[in-house]
Design a protein around this motif. Structure first.
Motif, short mmCIF file in Angstrom:
data_model
loop_
_atom_site.label_atom_id
_atom_site.label_comp_id
_atom_site.label_asym_id
_atom_site.label_seq_id
_atom_site.Cartn_x
_atom_site.Cartn_y
_atom_site.Cartn_z
N TYR A 1 0.82 -1.20 0.00
CA TYR A 1 0.00 0.00 0.00
C TYR A 1 0.86 1.26 0.00
CZ TYR A 1 0.88 1.73 4.73
OH TYR A 1 1.47 2.29 5.85
N SER B 1 0.35 5.59 1.07
CA SER B 1 -0.48 6.54 1.78
C SER B 1 0.12 7.93 1.59
CB SER B 1 -0.54 6.19 3.27
OG SER B 1 0.75 6.37 3.86
N HIS B 2 -0.55 8.94 2.12
CA HIS B 2 0.02 10.29 2.05
C HIS B 2 1.39 10.33 2.73
CE1 HIS B 2 -3.65 11.78 0.35
NE2 HIS B 2 -4.37 11.46 1.41
N ARG C 1 4.00 7.80 0.51
CA ARG C 1 3.90 7.73 -0.95
C ARG C 1 5.21 8.04 -1.66
NH1 ARG C 1 -0.15 7.85 -4.54
NH2 ARG C 1 -1.60 8.08 -2.81
N THR D 1 -8.84 1.58 -2.86
CA THR D 1 -8.49 2.34 -1.67
C THR D 1 -9.28 1.82 -0.48
OG1 THR D 1 -10.15 4.03 -2.15
CG2 THR D 1 -7.91 4.41 -2.98
N LEU E 1 -0.33 2.14 9.24
CA LEU E 1 -0.46 3.60 9.26
C LEU E 1 -0.21 4.12 10.68
CD1 LEU E 1 -3.68 4.04 7.11
CD2 LEU E 1 -1.39 4.83 6.50
N GLU F 1 -5.90 9.68 6.89
CA GLU F 1 -5.15 8.87 5.94
C GLU F 1 -6.07 7.96 5.13
OE1 GLU F 1 -2.48 8.64 4.54
OE2 GLU F 1 -0.76 9.20 5.77
N MET G 1 -5.53 4.32 2.61
CA MET G 1 -4.61 3.31 2.10
C MET G 1 -4.91 3.04 0.63
SD MET G 1 -4.60 0.60 5.28
CE MET G 1 -3.20 -0.34 4.64
#
Length: 307
Positions: A145, A147-148, A151, A170, A216, A269, A271
């Protein structure tokens, strides 16, 4: 150059050492080492760097391995077509972070091929391990995955390995907890709600950067923290210690039982689950079928059938 030498190189790359490869090939290790060295000398390249702990593909070796696999696959197809023997063995590998939907789709894939000869592999491993598995073609697909938070780092690592990331779907973050955990009855939880409970996360080996973490919000404070290497242990600790882990929220009761529940986590967040692949060759029919099964399972789960 002989076809057998190419098969040897592929096995050495998959095994990670000459000794392990020799055992799987049922030949003496010195004979295997000599065959690989002769091939390197003939091709004028160094395929592997050797050390006391094993072997590792060089950059040239990685490219050579890609061509070697294509040659061996084509040779197998020719033998299957014209020698009148059994159909060629189906080969497929996937490496992934620790997701139930990955396993569920894999089970469905194997069931579809239970009447045929096949050699499939499923490796639940670290984030860096997934990228490396696909890079050296130990696996055709890697599931992970972005994420912000991670990334940029993950995308750069994928590009540096010569790979591409393709989004699948997502998912909003959830926490997995035991059905007996007080949080299990909540409509949602916050990061603050999690503070009294042990946080469980997956070991990332030497790449122990928060950007490579499977969970996360790994940089959030946790007074109780436990790191594990496999999903079965993590689920046992969720039940035995009343801990939690953060994931996609997608479970499989058929595979994991009914003692673990998923609770939405209040978070900004998201994913982005996707797959990593080599960009220099098309996906095999088996890989494409696996991705279809994976997406079908996720779609079915979201509609409410959690079996």
């Amino acid at each position: 150059m002989k076809l057998q030498q190419l098969r040897y190189v592929i096995q050495v790359a998959e095994s990670g050492s000459l000794t392990a490869a020799a055992q799987r090939l049922y030949i003496a290790q010195p004979s295997l080492s000599k065959a690989v060295s002769e091939l390197e000398r003939e091709m004028g390249i160094t395929i592997f760097t050797r050390s006391r702990t094993g072997v590792e593909l060089t950059e040239e070796g990685t490219r050579f391995l890609s061509y070697a696999r294509q040659v061996v696959e084509q040779a197998d197809l020719l033998e299957s077509e014209y020698k009148g023997g059994a159909h060629v063995r189906r080969v497929f590998g996937v490496s992934a972070q620790h997701y139930a939907f990955v396993v569920n789709a894999f089970v469905q894939l194997v069931r579809e091929h239970d009447a045929n000869r096949y050699e499939f592999s499923l490796r639940e491993t670290s984030t860096a391990g997934i990228i490396d598995d696909v890079r050296v073609q130990r696996s055709e697909l890697g599931i992970l995955y972005r994420s912000h938070f991670n990334r940029d780092v993950i995308t750069n690592a994928i590009r540096a390995a010569g790979l591409a990331f393709e989004p699948l779907f997502t998912a909003a973050p959830h926490v997995f907890v035991s059905r007996d955990n007080p949080l299990a009855e909540r409509a949602s939880v916050t990061l603050e709600d999690l503070l009294p409970y042990p946080r469980l996360s997956y070991d990332q080996g030497i790449h122990n950067s928060p950007y490579f973490a499977e969970e996360l919000h790994i940089t959030e404070p946790a007074e109780k923290s436990i790191v594990v290497t496999d999903r079965a242990t993590l689920f046992n600790l969720l039940i035995g210690l009343g801990g939690y882990t953060i994931s996609s929220g997608i479970l499989s009761e058929a595979l994991n039982g009914s003692q673990i529940v998923s609770v939405p986590l209040q978070s900004d967040e998201v994913m982005e689950l996707g797959y990593v692949r080599r960009g220099d060759r098309p996906l095999s029919p088996i890989a494409s079928r696996y991705l279809t099964l994976l997406q079908d399972y996720v779609s079915t789960y979201r509609k409410g059938d959690h079996s």
